[in-house]
Design an enzyme around this catalytic site. Structure first.
Site, PDB file in Angstrom:
ATOM      1  NE  ARG A 124      -3.149   0.491   3.373  1.00 57.63           N
ATOM      2  CZ  ARG A 124      -2.425   0.466   4.597  1.00 57.63           C
ATOM      3  NH1 ARG A 124      -1.813   1.719   4.498  1.00 57.63           N
ATOM      4  NH2 ARG A 124      -2.295  -0.319   5.315  1.00 57.63           N
TER       5      ARG A 124
ATOM      6  CG  ASP B 218     -10.514  15.434 -14.865  1.00 58.48           C
ATOM      7  OD1 ASP B 218      -9.875  14.923 -15.809  1.00 58.48           O
ATOM      8  OD2 ASP B 218     -11.785  15.108 -14.583  1.00 58.48           O
TER       9      ASP B 218
ATOM     10  CE1 TYR C  34     -18.509  10.361 -15.467  1.00 64.73           C
ATOM     11  CE2 TYR C  34     -17.256  10.417 -13.576  1.00 64.73           C
ATOM     12  CZ  TYR C  34     -18.029   9.679 -14.407  1.00 64.73           C
ATOM     13  OH  TYR C  34     -18.505   8.364 -14.040  1.00 64.73           O
TER      14      TYR C  34
ATOM     15  CE  LYS D 186     -13.562   7.051 -18.489  1.00 69.15           C
ATOM     16  NZ  LYS D 186     -13.825   7.716 -17.367  1.00 69.15           N
TER      17      LYS D 186
END
Ligand code: PLP
Length: 384
Positions: free
Chosen positions: A50, A174, A102, A199
Site C-alpha cells: 500500500r 482534470d 463529469y 480513458k
C-alpha cells in the site's frame, strides 16, 4: 494541430529504466503485499505494497514525466484520485468547480463530500461575474475540466491560474479528455493535474484507474500521505498495464485526433445534425483558445441530432462500428447518450442549462479507419 514529435519518444522512454536485478526492459509485475526486512526497519526501500510497490513506482514515474510533472501518484480510479485531493481540505473550505464536470465528479462532491461541510460552488467558468462572486476567502481550490464533458467547452487555464493565485487557492485541472499528449496544465499554471487513466492513458477499455500529478514537493507529500493512509491504490497488474499503455499513447492520440477531425467534418456537413461540439473545427467557438493551450483536440466529438429522441434511439441502434457504452478514450469507437447515461446523475435543471438534452450524442472516436467510422454514421442516419 497534431502530436508534437517529441512525444513519440517521450511516451516510449519517459521515466522508464531497466529493472536493476535482472535488466528486464519492462518493470515486472511485483505481485507482493510485503517485503522481507534484514532487521526491524531495515529493508530495500519497500515494506508494504500500500505504501510502495516497484511496478507502481515505475508507472508513476513514467506518467509524471509525460505530464511534465515532478511527481505522480496512481489511484484505483479517477474518482479515488479526485477524492485524495478533496481529502487535503478542512471543513469550511470552499471549492469552486466548473459546472460541467463529469457527472460522477459532481456526484462525489455533492453527495459524499458536501456533508463534511465542504462547500462546492458549481459555476460557469466563462461567466466572469459568476466566477468572481464565487471566489471568497474560504476558497481553497478552483477545479476545472477542460475540454469539458460532454459539450467540449475549453476553459482558459492560464486565466484560471491567475485567478486562483489572486484568491490564495490552488488550481486543479482534470486533463482526462486532452491526455498528457495534447495539454500540459502544469506548464500553464495549474497546481495539480488529475486523470481518469481508465480513458486515454489506459486506452484499451480494460481497466479502471486514476492519477494525481504535481510539481510541488509539499503537495506531493500531502497527497502521498492520503494515498498511503486511505489506501485507494491500484494493483501491480493494473500499474503494469498502464505503464505498457502509455508507450503507445502518442501514436494512439495522433490517430484519435485525425479520425475525430474527419468525423466532426462529416457531422458538420450532415443535414440530420443541428450542431457539432469539437474544438478542432475552425467554426467551433473554442477553436482559438484550444490552439493556444492545447497541442491537439483529442478524439471526443459531441453533436445534437436534428430529430427527436426516438430518432436518436433509432440512430444509436443502427450503429455497427460505434458501440453504445459509457466511458471513452479506448481504441474502439464508442457512442454515449449523456442525458440517459454518463450525466444521468447531474441535476435536471443543470443538465438543461448545460445543453445536455435528449438529442445530444457523444462520440469517443477510436483508432479504426476513419472511412469505416463515417460510413457507419452515414448508414445509421440514413436508416431512419
Ligand atoms: C473527465 C473525467 N474525470 C474523471 C472521471 C472518473 O474516473 P473513473 O471512472 O476512472 O473513476 C471520468 C470518468 O468518466 C471522467 O470522464
Amino acid at each position: 494541430m497534431s502530436v508534437d514529435p517529441r512525444y513519440f519518444s517521450e511516451a516510449v522512454h519517459a521515466g522508464t529504466k531497466p529493472e536493476p536485478v535482472t535488466g528486464a526492459i519492462m518493470t515486472p509485475i511485483f505481485m507482493t503485499s510485503t517485503y522481507v526486512q534484514d532487521e526491524p526497519g531495515v529493508h530495500k526501500g519497500y515494506d508494504y505494497s500500500r505504501a510502495g510497490n516497484p511496478t507502481r513506482d515505475a508507472y508513476e514515474t513514467a506518467l509524471a514525466a509525460l505530464e511534465g510533472a515532478k511527481y505522480g501518484l496512481a489511484f484505483a480510479s479517477g474518482l479515488a484520485a479526485e477524492q485524495a485531493i478533496i481529502q487535503l481540505l478542512e471543513p469550511g473550505a470552499r471549492v469552486v468547480v466548473s459546472d460541467d464536470v463529469y457527472g460522477g465528479t459532481g456526484r462525489l462532491f455533492r453527495r459524499l463530500y458536501a456533508k463534511y461541510k465542504i462547500d462546492f460552488q458549481f459555476v460557469d467558468m466563462a461567466q466572469d461575474d459568476e466566477l468572481r462572486r464565487a471566489l471568497t476567502p474560504e476558497t481553497r481550490l478552483i477545479w476545472v475540466e477542460t475540454p469539458s464533458n460532454p459539450t467540449m467547452k475549453v476553459i482558459d487555464i492560464r486565466k484560471m491560474s491567475r485567478l486562483a493565485k489572486a484568491a490564495g487557492a490552488l488550481l486543479v485541472v482534470d486533463n482526462t479528455f486532452a491526455s498528457p499528449i495534447f495539454q500540459s496544465p502544469l506548464a500553464l499554471g495549474a497546481d495539480i493535474v488529475i486523470h481518469s487513466t481508465t480513458k486515454y492513458v489506459g486506452g484499451h477499455s480494460d481497466m479502471i484507474g486514476g492519477a494525481v500529478m504535481t510539481s510541488s514537493g509539499e503537495l506531493h507529500e500531502q497527497l502521498k500521505f492520503v494515498q498511503f493512509a486511505a489506501g485507494a491504490v491500484p494493483a501491480p497488474f493494473e500499474c503494469f498495464l498502464l505503464h505498457r499503455s502509455i508507450k503507445t499513447l502518442a501514436v494512439r492520440m495522433a490517430q484519435h485526433e485525425q479520425n475525430a477531425l474527419q468525423v466532426a467534418e462529416f457531422l458538420a456537413s450532415h443535414k440530420s445534425v443541428r450542431r457539432v461540439y469539437f474544438p478542432g473545427l475552425k467554426s467551433d467557438p473554442y477553436y482559438a483558445l484550444a490552439r493556444e493551450q492545447m497541442r491537439g483536440s483529442s478524439g471526443m466529438v459531441s453533436f445534437d441530432h436534428a430529430g427527436s429522441y426516438q430518432d436518436v434511439v433509432g440512430f444509436l441502434k443502427r450503429l455497427k462500428v460505434f458501440s453504445l457504452a459509457e466511458s471513452l478514450g479506448g481504441v474502439e469507437s464508442l457512442v454515449n447518450h449523456p442525458e440517459r447515461m454518463t450525466h444521468a446523475s447531474v441535476p435536471e435543471e443543470l443538465r438543461r442549462k448545460l445543453g445536455i438534452g435528449p438529442t445530444l450524442i457523444r462520440l469517443s472516436v477510436g483508432i479504426e479507419a476513419a472511412a469505416d467510422l463515417t460510413q457507419d454514421l452515414q448508414q445509421a442516419f440514413a436508416g431512419g
